[in-house]
Write a protein that holds these residues in place. Structure first.
Motif, PDB file in Angstrom:
ATOM      1  N   ALA A  44       0.754  -1.205  -0.052  1.00  0.00           N
ATOM      2  CA  ALA A  44       0.014   0.100   0.068  1.00  0.00           C
ATOM      3  C   ALA A  44       0.879   1.173   0.040  1.00  0.00           C
ATOM      4  CB  ALA A  44      -1.045  -0.031   1.270  1.00  0.00           C
ATOM      5  N   GLU A  45       2.019   1.186   0.716  1.00  0.00           N
ATOM      6  CA  GLU A  45       2.782   2.476   1.019  1.00  0.00           C
ATOM      7  C   GLU A  45       3.540   2.630  -0.633  1.00  0.00           C
ATOM      8  OE1 GLU A  45       7.040   4.062   2.837  1.00  0.00           O
ATOM      9  OE2 GLU A  45       5.798   2.257   3.993  1.00  0.00           O
ATOM     10  N   VAL A  46       3.974   1.575  -1.311  1.00  0.00           N
ATOM     11  CA  VAL A  46       4.684   1.507  -2.652  1.00  0.00           C
ATOM     12  C   VAL A  46       3.479   2.395  -3.549  1.00  0.00           C
ATOM     13  CG1 VAL A  46       5.649   0.437  -4.504  1.00  0.00           C
ATOM     14  CG2 VAL A  46       6.371  -0.108  -1.999  1.00  0.00           C
ATOM     15  N   ARG A  47       2.460   1.713  -3.423  1.00  0.00           N
ATOM     16  CA  ARG A  47       1.437   2.091  -4.422  1.00  0.00           C
ATOM     17  C   ARG A  47       0.927   3.619  -4.255  1.00  0.00           C
ATOM     18  NH1 ARG A  47      -2.186  -1.135  -6.716  1.00  0.00           N
ATOM     19  NH2 ARG A  47      -2.005  -2.568  -4.812  1.00  0.00           N
ATOM     20  N   GLN A  48       1.058   3.973  -2.852  1.00  0.00           N
ATOM     21  CA  GLN A  48       0.723   5.494  -2.710  1.00  0.00           C
ATOM     22  C   GLN A  48       1.653   6.616  -2.944  1.00  0.00           C
ATOM     23  OE1 GLN A  48      -2.429   5.994  -1.370  1.00  0.00           O
ATOM     24  NE2 GLN A  48      -1.783   8.311  -2.116  1.00  0.00           N
ATOM     25  N   ARG A  53       3.699  10.785  -6.104  1.00  0.00           N
ATOM     26  CA  ARG A  53       4.851  11.338  -6.669  1.00  0.00           C
ATOM     27  C   ARG A  53       5.192  11.145  -8.273  1.00  0.00           C
ATOM     28  NH1 ARG A  53      10.430  10.323  -3.982  1.00  0.00           N
ATOM     29  NH2 ARG A  53      10.785  12.403  -5.062  1.00  0.00           N
ATOM     30  N   PHE A  54       4.637  10.025  -8.501  1.00  0.00           N
ATOM     31  CA  PHE A  54       4.998   9.611  -9.931  1.00  0.00           C
ATOM     32  C   PHE A  54       3.637   9.564 -10.911  1.00  0.00           C
ATOM     33  CE2 PHE A  54       8.378   7.813  -7.296  1.00  0.00           C
ATOM     34  CZ  PHE A  54       9.287   8.928  -7.669  1.00  0.00           C
ATOM     35  N   LYS A  55       2.418  10.171 -10.369  1.00  0.00           N
ATOM     36  CA  LYS A  55       1.131  10.209 -11.152  1.00  0.00           C
ATOM     37  C   LYS A  55       0.724   9.002 -11.826  1.00  0.00           C
ATOM     38  CE  LYS A  55       1.864  14.651 -10.563  1.00  0.00           C
ATOM     39  NZ  LYS A  55       1.381  15.132  -9.372  1.00  0.00           N
ATOM     40  N   PHE A  56       0.906   7.877 -11.034  1.00  0.00           N
ATOM     41  CA  PHE A  56       0.205   6.411 -11.143  1.00  0.00           C
ATOM     42  C   PHE A  56      -1.272   6.806 -10.964  1.00  0.00           C
ATOM     43  CE2 PHE A  56      -0.764   2.034 -10.054  1.00  0.00           C
ATOM     44  CZ  PHE A  56      -0.514   1.616 -11.385  1.00  0.00           C
ATOM     45  N   PRO A  57      -1.996   6.250 -11.652  1.00  0.00           N
ATOM     46  CA  PRO A  57      -3.429   6.416 -11.433  1.00  0.00           C
ATOM     47  C   PRO A  57      -4.081   5.631 -10.142  1.00  0.00           C
ATOM     48  CG  PRO A  57      -3.055   5.574 -13.682  1.00  0.00           C
ATOM     49  CD  PRO A  57      -1.848   5.723 -12.909  1.00  0.00           C
ATOM     50  N   LYS A  58      -4.641   6.556  -9.365  1.00  0.00           N
ATOM     51  CA  LYS A  58      -5.190   5.965  -8.014  1.00  0.00           C
ATOM     52  C   LYS A  58      -6.086   4.596  -8.232  1.00  0.00           C
ATOM     53  CE  LYS A  58      -6.956   6.731  -3.530  1.00  0.00           C
ATOM     54  NZ  LYS A  58      -7.293   7.670  -2.695  1.00  0.00           N
ATOM     55  N   ASN A  59      -7.013   4.892  -9.316  1.00  0.00           N
ATOM     56  CA  ASN A  59      -7.907   3.676  -9.518  1.00  0.00           C
ATOM     57  C   ASN A  59      -8.090   3.144 -11.005  1.00  0.00           C
ATOM     58  OD1 ASN A  59      -9.276   3.788  -6.838  1.00  0.00           O
ATOM     59  ND2 ASN A  59      -9.707   5.975  -7.632  1.00  0.00           N
ATOM     60  N   GLY A  60      -6.820   3.304 -11.749  1.00  0.00           N
ATOM     61  CA  GLY A  60      -6.983   2.886 -13.085  1.00  0.00           C
ATOM     62  C   GLY A  60      -7.420   4.025 -14.282  1.00  0.00           C
ATOM     63  N   PRO A  61      -6.969   3.746 -15.483  1.00  0.00           N
ATOM     64  CA  PRO A  61      -6.621   2.379 -15.941  1.00  0.00           C
ATOM     65  C   PRO A  61      -4.889   2.215 -15.790  1.00  0.00           C
ATOM     66  CG  PRO A  61      -6.586   3.981 -17.923  1.00  0.00           C
ATOM     67  CD  PRO A  61      -7.402   4.926 -16.185  1.00  0.00           C
ATOM     68  N   TYR A  62      -4.473   1.070 -15.760  1.00  0.00           N
ATOM     69  CA  TYR A  62      -3.024   0.801 -15.086  1.00  0.00           C
ATOM     70  C   TYR A  62      -2.441   0.301 -16.514  1.00  0.00           C
ATOM     71  CZ  TYR A  62      -5.294   0.815 -10.510  1.00  0.00           C
ATOM     72  OH  TYR A  62      -5.904   0.892  -9.569  1.00  0.00           O
TER      73      TYR A  62
END
Length: 166
Positions: A44-48, A53-62
């Motif tokens: 969960a920490e890595v995902r957060q 910090r790197f604009k990875f989508p919180k809820n997709g699309p992935y």
């Protein structure tokens, strides 16, 4: 598609993997689970961090996961990563890497595991194994010692970041 993996060999009694296994939570976060294992943080920490910090989508699309994002996340915890490299057998792999297994060249899709080569001390043999974050694999395959029938098609080498001047 890759051939079906052979039965996994269980780790020897007393064997301690280099990293604590972190299970992935869905079909798409195997690479995040591998990073969590390497940096010794909860998934969960890595995902957060990826989201914040790197604009990875919180809820997709992935669909934005790539070697650049993997390298940025690892660097956040003082590791350096290579680009994806095609594997030429187990002997060609670095001592620690995020490996892509069950790779389908038609779709260019696979899933991620960690490959580790623990160097044997004083004439003892090296120990090579994979830690598999897949939640659907049976517990005896979480740490795979027999990886000959479990080909790693592509890999990203991972090493600790060296401080400047060292």
């Amino acid at each position: 598609m890759a051939t079906a993996p052979t039965a996994a060999q269980a780790p020897a009694t007393g064997f301690q993997p280099a990293f604590k296994r972190v299970a992935q939570t869905n079909e798409f976060d195997c690479w995040l689970a591998c990073i969590a294992m390497i940096v010794n943080r909860p998934l969960a920490e890595v995902r957060q961090v990826a989201v914040d910090r790197f604009k990875f989508p919180k809820n997709g699309p992935y669909t934005i996961m790539d070697e650049v994002l993997i390298a940025k996340l690892l660097a956040n915890w003082s590791f350096t990563a290579t680009v994806y490299k095609e594997s030429a057998g187990i002997a060609s792999l670095p001592d620690v890497c995020i490996g892509m297994v069950e790779y389908n060249p038609e779709t260019e899709i696979g899933r991620h595991v960690i490959f580790i080569r623990q160097r044997g001390a004083a004439g003892k043999p090296n120990v090579e194994y994979c830690i598999d974050p897949a939640y659907w694999v049976p517990p005896e395959q979480h740490v795979r010692m027999d990886i000959k029938g479990f080909p790693i098609s592509w890999h990203i080498g991972v090493t600790p970041l060296r401080p400047e001047g060292k």
